[in-house]
Each structure stands twice: as structure tokens, then as C-alpha cells.
Design an enzyme around this catalytic site. Structure first.
Site, PDB file in Angstrom:
ATOM      1  CG  ASP A  76     -17.122 -32.728  20.993  1.00 54.06           C
ATOM      2  OD1 ASP A  76     -18.094 -32.882  22.003  1.00 54.06           O
ATOM      3  OD2 ASP A  76     -16.204 -31.810  21.460  1.00 54.06           O
ATOM      4  CD  GLU A 138     -18.604 -31.069  26.887  1.00 57.34           C
ATOM      5  OE1 GLU A 138     -18.347 -30.648  28.137  1.00 57.34           O
ATOM      6  OE2 GLU A 138     -17.458 -31.712  26.592  1.00 57.34           O
TER       7      GLU A 138
HETATM    8 ZN   LIG Z   1     -17.635 -34.671  28.358  1.00 60.71          ZN
END
Ligand SMILES: [Zn+2]
Length: 389
Positions: A76, A138
């Protein structure tokens, strides 16, 4: 079936073209990577999220034995909304030795390089396996890494070293702070602003809480180690947003405070949060309730990323240092998935990847072309090591 052969830059171009902003699905990228690996005869495993809209992926190249290398990255990227981009963020654009695009440095380049080198990995006489580990979410709290690390811990023969390829300019990072965030909702009781004895302002009490956080901050700074690798040396609080109130002449009924802290590896990540919750319950809430019994305080954990401790990472430091050619070892204050992988797999870990964190999350994010070269050199030396006994 002949697998697709692409350069690191072409692979990065393909990966950047997938808009994997955390609020969207990452499945198109994951399916592309899965298909690419399959084209080269490599099966991958997916670890989906609860509603199946996102997935982690892991795959093993080489012998299915312990002692391998994990190349870990997140799929992401942060949003581009409202940022003044000069080029299209989803089209890799080369200008003056820099490749522009969202996710170039944070952090699609690291695994673009690894994936592009797959044909070389497959041709080499690997004695130790290379594992790809790609996560989702993340950027919004390392949500995917927990289930990915857990699945790998049970299904992958214990690796020797984990490389988290976040941008460090290929230097070796062996520790980072953790991150914990909460939202606290203060509920007061509305009254005319001239009649403060009849109500309770949620905003005023939220203010007391913020003052409390500042007091704890001063205490932490006074107690901080003198020769710390971390800058700043102490754990640090931040109140990110405050929302509350309806008008200048009304005691506010509601106030919501989004707060959190960056914690050192030496203290459990929950400890400061638990202490603050205890203070809210035992000190502040009784004061609010004394003004009006309808008063309430509720605190909810938003995200938790453990700190990454330098303990036990010497093997990874030495190996990553020899592959990157960098003898700089340091600590950073931003959180990565390293703490999660380190904890769940129990394997020496470092953060080491191409690009500069200074460009991460910025408009006109870029990676230097020379950093892609440096990443390729890293992978080549790692590959040589994987071919040795
Ligand atoms: Zn990163």
C-alpha cells in the site's frame, strides 16, 4: 510457459501503475505478482483480510529449507489527495536521474528489484531459499503484517534473516520506535455558556487531558537516556486532531481527541497508554461526573505497531551490511513492520532498502536511479550468499 522478463525499472513502472492507496484494495497488484511468479513456475500463498478485499502474499524461491532470506515489503501507499504533483503519480516518470511516482521510494522499488531478478534467482544454484513477503495496510497501522508473519512462522522453514526494504538509502537500520494510537471521546453535558455550574464542557476536560500528556512528556524527557541512538531520545506524545463543540455560547457536549505516542523498544508498547487510561478513569472522570453525572470518557485503541529492538539482530546487521556495502548502522523513529516480523518469526531482522525516507509520503515522491542500481547490487550479493553452503 516462459515467464515475463523485465528490468527493475519496468517492474517498478508496473507496480506504481496500481493505485494501492491504503483505502483501496491491493488485489490487482497482488494478482499481478502472483501471475508473474506463476509464469516462472513459482506458487505463492495469499493471506486475505477479513472481507477478502486485500491480501498479503508470500512465496519461496529455491529449496524449502531453513536458513533463507525474507525480502519484505508493503504494497500500500499513502494518498496523493490534495498534494501538488507535477507528474501523474501513477505513471513512473524519469527526470534528471530521478524516477517519480507514488510508492517509488516507499516502497515498491525494493521488491520491484527483487521480482525483476527472479529469473536470475531461478537460474542460480540456490542452497538457501529467498522468500518474498508482501503485506497490505502498512501505512494505516501495519494491519496486514501480523497475519502474514503468523502464517509464515507456521509454513516457512525458519529463515536466517529478514530484510524490511523500507527506504534507508541502503544503510542498515537495526532499531526503531513503536507507535500506538488511540481515540478518546469525552462526553459532557450541554448548558448555556454563562451557566457553567449547570453543565460540563467536554472540550475543557479534553484540554486537561492534553495538559496531562504534556506533563508525562516532560517526565519522559527528563528520564531519557543521554547517549540515545534515537532522535528525539524520549518517547513522544502527539495529539493529532481534536473535534468538538457546536457554538461559542454552548458548553460542548462532545470532544474527540486522536492521540498517540512513539515508544522506545525498552518499554512495553501499551504501558503509557494504560497509564493514561488509568488517569482518565481515576482522576479526570470523577471531576467531570462531580459536575454532571452524564459525563463519560471512552478510549479506543486505533493502531499498535511494536517497536523494533536492536537486541539479537547482529547476524542480520552483518549480512545486510555486507550485501549493501554500507557500514552505517543506525536507529530511526518511524515505525515499520520490522518489530512485528522480528517478534513473530523470532529471526534477526534489519530495515534496509533503496530510496530516502525524506521523499516518502511527499508530493513528487521519487527514487534516485542510482538507488535502484544500489538495490540491484544488494540483491546480487545476497544471491551469491544464498548459493553458498
Ligand atoms: Zn513504507
Amino acid at each position: 510457459m516462459a515467464g515475463e522478463i523485465v528490468s527493475s525499472v519496468e517492474m517498478l513502472r508496473k507496480l506504481v501503475a496500481f493505485d494501492t492507496t491504503s483505502r483501496f484494495s491491493n488485489l490487482a497488484l497482488i494478482e499481478y505478482v502472483q501471475g508473474y511468479l506463476k509464469g516462472h513456475g513459482i506458487d505463492s500463498k495469499l493471506v486475505p483480510n477479513e472481507d477478502g478485499s486485500k491480501a498479503n502474499l508470500f512465496a519461496t524461491i529455491g529449496p524449502n529449507v531453513p536458513g533463507g532470506v525474507v525480502l519484505s515489503g508493503h504494497t500500500d501507499v499513502v494518498p496523493v489527495d490534495g498534494q501538488p504533483w507535477v507528474t501523474d503519480p501513477w505513471t513512473l516518470t524519469l527526470k534528471d536521474g530521478k524516477y517519480y511516482g507514488r510508492g517509488t521510494c516507499d516502497m515498491k522499488a525494493f521488491y520491484a528489484i527483487g521480482l525483476a531478478m527472479l529469473p536470475q534467482f531461478l537460474k542460480a544454484p540456490l542452497k538457501k531459499p529467498i522468500h518474498f513477503a508482501l503485506s497490505y495496510d502498512e501505512e494505516i497501522g501495519c494491519f496486514g503484517a501480523h497475519s502474514l508473519a503468523a502464517r509464515m512462522a507456521s509454513e516457512v522453514p525458519k529463515p536466517r534473516v529478514i530484510i524490511i526494504g523500507e527506504p534507508t538509502m541502503m544503510t542498515v537500520v537495526h532499531a526503531h520506535k513503536g507507535s500506538q494510537s488511540y481515540v478518546t471521546k469525552f462526553t459532557g453535558f450541554e448548558a448555556h455558556s454563562s451557566m457553567t455550574h449547570l453543565g460540563v464542557s467536554a472540550i475543557h476536560f479534553a484540554g486537561e487531558f492534553i495538559h496531562y500528556l504534556n506533563t508525562v512528556q516532560e517526565e519522559l524527557e527528563a528520564a531519557a537516556p543521554k547517549n540515545s541512538e534515537f532522535m528525539p531520545a524520549a518517547a513522544t506524545f502527539n495529539v493529532g486532531t481534536i473535534v468538538g463543540g457546536t457554538a461559542g455560547n454552548i458548553l460542548a457536549r462532545e470532544c474527540e481527541v486522536l492521540w498517540g505516542y512513539r515508544e522506545l523498544p525498552t518499554r512495553p508498547i501499551e504501558e503509557l497508554g494504560e497509564r493514561a487510561k488509568k488517569w482518565l478513569k481515576e482522576e479526570l472522570l470523577p471531576k467531570m461526573k462531580a459536575k454532571h453525572p452524564a459525563a463519560a470518557i471512552e478510549t479506543e485503541l486505533r493502531a499498535s505497531t511494536p517497536a523494533f529492538s536492536p537486541e539479537g539482530n547482529d547476524d542480520a546487521k552483518a549480512l545486510a551490511g555486507s550485501w549493501s556495502g554500507s557500514n552505517t548502522v543506525g536507529a530511526v523513529v518511524y515505525a515499520t513492520e520490522a518489530g512485528i516480523f522480528r517478534k513473530v518469526l523470532g529471526v534477526p531482522t534489519v530495515v534496509c532498502g533503496p530510496g530516502d525516507i525524506a521523499q516518502a509520503h511527499q508530493p513528487n515522491e521519487f527514487i534516485l536511479a542510482s538507488q535502484i542500481d544500489a538495490g540491484e547490487e544488494f540483491m546480487k550479493r545476497m544471491l551469491e550468499w544464498c548459493c553458498r553452503n
